[in-house]
Every structure is written in C-alpha cells, then in structure tokens.
Design an enzyme around this catalytic site. Sequence first.
Site, PDB file in Angstrom:
ATOM      1  N   TRP A  74     -13.880  -4.611  48.159  1.00  0.00           N
ATOM      2  CA  TRP A  74     -14.097  -4.651  49.613  1.00  0.00           C
ATOM      3  C   TRP A  74     -14.732  -3.373  50.144  1.00  0.00           C
ATOM      4  CZ3 TRP A  74     -10.136  -2.636  53.475  1.00  0.00           C
ATOM      5  CH2 TRP A  74      -9.404  -1.571  52.943  1.00  0.00           C
ATOM      6  N   GLU A  81      -2.189   0.242  48.771  1.00  0.00           N
ATOM      7  CA  GLU A  81      -1.775  -0.204  47.437  1.00  0.00           C
ATOM      8  C   GLU A  81      -0.463   0.424  46.970  1.00  0.00           C
ATOM      9  OE1 GLU A  81      -5.412   0.558  45.268  1.00  0.00           O
ATOM     10  OE2 GLU A  81      -6.129  -1.482  45.692  1.00  0.00           O
ATOM     11  N   LYS A 100      -0.632   4.848  50.512  1.00  0.00           N
ATOM     12  CA  LYS A 100      -1.770   5.378  49.757  1.00  0.00           C
ATOM     13  C   LYS A 100      -2.987   5.577  50.664  1.00  0.00           C
ATOM     14  CE  LYS A 100      -4.541   4.268  45.658  1.00  0.00           C
ATOM     15  NZ  LYS A 100      -5.048   3.139  44.861  1.00  0.00           N
ATOM     16  N   GLN A 101      -3.221   4.596  51.543  1.00  0.00           N
ATOM     17  CA  GLN A 101      -4.457   4.636  52.339  1.00  0.00           C
ATOM     18  C   GLN A 101      -4.252   3.898  53.656  1.00  0.00           C
ATOM     19  OE1 GLN A 101      -5.719   2.068  48.941  1.00  0.00           O
ATOM     20  NE2 GLN A 101      -7.394   1.570  50.339  1.00  0.00           N
TER      21      GLN A 101
HETATM   22  O1  IFM Z   1     -11.085  -0.855  46.731  1.00  0.00           O
HETATM   23  C1  IFM Z   1     -10.435   0.343  46.446  1.00  0.00           C
HETATM   24  C2  IFM Z   1      -8.981   0.219  46.846  1.00  0.00           C
HETATM   25  O2  IFM Z   1      -8.845  -0.037  48.230  1.00  0.00           O
HETATM   26  C3  IFM Z   1      -8.236   1.466  46.496  1.00  0.00           C
HETATM   27  N1  IFM Z   1      -8.340   1.730  45.075  1.00  0.00           N
HETATM   28  C4  IFM Z   1      -9.729   1.889  44.654  1.00  0.00           C
HETATM   29  C5  IFM Z   1     -10.571   0.678  44.991  1.00  0.00           C
HETATM   30  C6  IFM Z   1     -12.028   0.929  44.601  1.00  0.00           C
HETATM   31  O3  IFM Z   1     -12.574   1.977  45.339  1.00  0.00           O
END
Ligand code: IFM
Length: 483
Positions: free
Chosen positions: A65, A194, A306-307
């Site tokens: 994505w 994640e 994580k994000q």
């Molecule tokens: O798509 C991302 C994900 O959101 C977080 N881990 C790495 C992936 C690739 O950049």
Amino acid sequence: VAANQRSFLDDFWRRSDVLTEGAPLLQQAIRFSLFQLAQATARVEGFGVPAKGLTGRGYEGHYFWDTEIYVMPFLTYTAPQLAKNLLRHRYAMLDHARRRARQVGQRGALFPWRTISGDEASAYFAAGTAQYHIDADIAYALMQYVRATGDADFLARYGTEILVETARLWADLGYFSPRLGGSFVINGVTGPDEYAALVDNNTYTNLMARENLRLAAGAVEWLAEADPEAHARLVARTCLGEAEPANWRRAADMMYVPYDKDLGLVLQDDGFLDLEPWDFENTPPEDYPLLLHYHPLVIYRHQVIKQADVLLAAFLLGDAFSDEDKRRVLDYYDPLTTGDSSLSECIQSIMAVEVGDDLRAAEEYFVDAAAIDLADVAGNVRDGIHIASAGGTWLALVYGFGGMRDRNGELSFCPRLPERMSRLSFSVRVRRSTLKVDVTATDATYTIVEGESLGVRHLGEHLVLECGRPVTRLLVLERVARR
Ligand code: IFM
C-alpha cells in the site's frame, strides 16, 4: 539515450521540484527523495512500485500500500499519467484479487498485501493478508486521482469496477451487530499499525472502508446517469445486484467507530485500551526497532504502536474527525508510537503541523523522514531506500507545511513554515491547470502558471485564480507576529 534522460529529468524537475530556503542540507535531502521517486516511477508501465524502489533487495521487490497512500499523491499531482499507469496496473490484477477473495472466503476482490505478479506473497497472514485496508487504500488513491485530474473516462472504464469489487469485500467482511444497535462492525483485521494484529474494529480500516463503500455507491449511480451503456457493461461484468449500492450506503452510514467517552478519544481498535502499557522507560535505545528484539506475541499484548494508524485516518479522512478529536489522537498516540516503520514520521509531521501548537515536533519528524536514507537513520539502507518515506517527504512538505487538503475536488491550503524554513515553494497539477504555491514566513502566493482558472481556499477564504495573475495572502496573523 543521454539526451532523452536529460529531457526526462528537466521535465521532472520542472513539474515536481520542491524548493525550500533556510536549510541547504534539508533541501539536498528533499531533492534526493524526489530523485528516488523519479527513478522508481518513471517507467511504471505494467509494474508496481516496490517498497525499496529499484535500489535494493529488501522486501524481495514486493510492493504494498506504500504505493497508493505514500507515493501516488505525488504522482497524481505532478505526473498524473504515471498515477494512471499504476491504477491501470491494479485494474489488471483485479481477477487475481477476485480469486484471492474466494480463497479467503469472501465476496468481491481482495488485493494482495504484498505482491509482484498480483498474487498474495505475504507469508504471515496476521501482518499480511489481514491488512484488508489495502482495498480501501486503492479505492482512496483511485478517487484522489479522478478528482485531481477529472479523468472520468478512467473512472468509467476501470475505476468503477475496482470500487464495486472492493465495496463488496467490505459489505461481506463486516456485519450489522445487534449487540451494538445494528452498527456495522469489521472484526479480525490488522490495521496499518503492525504492532497490533487481528483486532476488532480498527478505526483506520472502518473509516477507509466507509469511504470505499460510499465511493462505490456514488460511482455506480454516476455511471448509470453519465453513461448508461458503460453502466450496463459494468452490471454484466460484475453481476451487480440492484440493491447492492443501497446496502453499501447502509453499511457505510452504520459503520462503527470505537470511541472512549471518558478519554474523549477515537480508539485504534476495540481492545486497544485494555492492553498493558509498554514500559518505554526501561526499553533501551538499542532495543528499537522492537520487532527485531521482542516476539510479536509480546508486542501484540501491549499499547505500543509501530506506525501512524488512527493518526493516518485523521489525515486522509480529516472531515471524519473534529479538531478536538485530532488533537487528542495526536496527544494520546504520539507518545506510544515508536516510529519503527518508515511510514510513520511523515504522517506524524503532517498532523503535528495541523494540530500542534508549535512546529518543533513536526520539524523533527520531517527531518527524520527526509533524511532516512541519506543519513541512514533506520540503519538499513543497505537493503534499499524507503520509497514510502520519499513519497512521505513530499506529503509532509505539501500537505504538512504547505497545509494542502484535497477533499471533494477542491484544494485548500493552510501553510505554516517551521523555524528552519524561510520559504517553501511547490507546484501541483490540478485538472488542466498547474498551480504554483510559494510560501514565505509571512504570506503565501498562489499562481496559475499554466492552464485554466481555478478556485482554491486559503485559510478558508475562497480565491479564484486566473492564469498568470498571482494572488498573495497573509498567513495566520498571530503566528506571523510571533516570528
Ligand atoms: O507497507 C509497509 C508496512 O506498512 C510496514 N512495514 C513495511 C511495509 C513495506 O514498506
């Protein structure tokens, strides 16, 4: 070949350059990011954009994505033909996505979380296939492209079919829960963060699904009106039932969003507040990124992020949040966010500009995002550059400090420059016009440098811009006075 390359690059910089004044090293990092975007996307014909561009073996060349949410806005607004190529490529994988939906027991289409050929390539379903939000991310990028370019032909031929099949997936995945007064709930998914997996009612997923459902219903109705023959072909190709769009709207209108009244907080998911707080104080710096030092099952049991997740929803779907909601989301989740993913800091920067009182945090997040590969901030540049962060650097400049928002086809701006930037200037292509935006510490100037007149908003004021006639407006007064 050399001459071709030169003309491609000249053209690229003319369309896409972002100029800042005040911090030459930062400008260098910005140009590096833009150049990486150019390298990764210049020839996307029948391919996607890998998470590492073409620069390394990280993620085995797969794309995610990252393309739709982090890279496509840059392309949509500076090189729309490339955005279209990428969307055509997603359309070309629609049959794979239909098959994948059947494999996992759903109707509609489920795009792969990571792929090259169109088939799902993620090995760990909890952090892979369960990221159903990829469907809504594609739908979002598609409509952003259509609104920015006015490319109704693309919507009629390809886009509507993608919207129909993705909406079907959501309608089938969720259900109207009697326990929640008939709200539409979506259980057992993984959102962007994640460090949480297989949760119920991830807010990002639910809100993006809601958007996807509404976009699909709107597109089908539009097509029936605008091009009855194309509509008939769509109905035949997808076996679209007459009642489906109305059902999608009902699911969208009843979409459940978890909220804690006591905290006044939009929750990341149903169970987020029940998780044990992560012991940040006793986590040494060398333990980051956590995913390399703690088992996922340990991480999943904690309030640690994580994000950007809810925060990303507050950026992409800002109208779904009040100003107060956004501020609380930033205040609550930011301290829990490790930034262990390179997809995070650009979004944190954008939202810190939108709701933050001062711009120091926004500036720091931005510097980290822009310098991630040049300074090897994440320590893994040997695996390849982080293309999402390169796109995120553009996002943070244009949507963050430039304050651009693009809801329903109209662009609005609310620029704010950080201390170390005395000027920011960029161009965006909107339908048949190229708009140049030039921000200084005190004002912003909007100029149509090519094409038709265009209506935009500056701090809410509606401006009608004519080609070659710059319009200048002051930035927020009390901020100007503070400088
Ligand atoms: O798509 C991302 C994900 O959101 C977080 N881990 C790495 C992936 C690739 O950049």
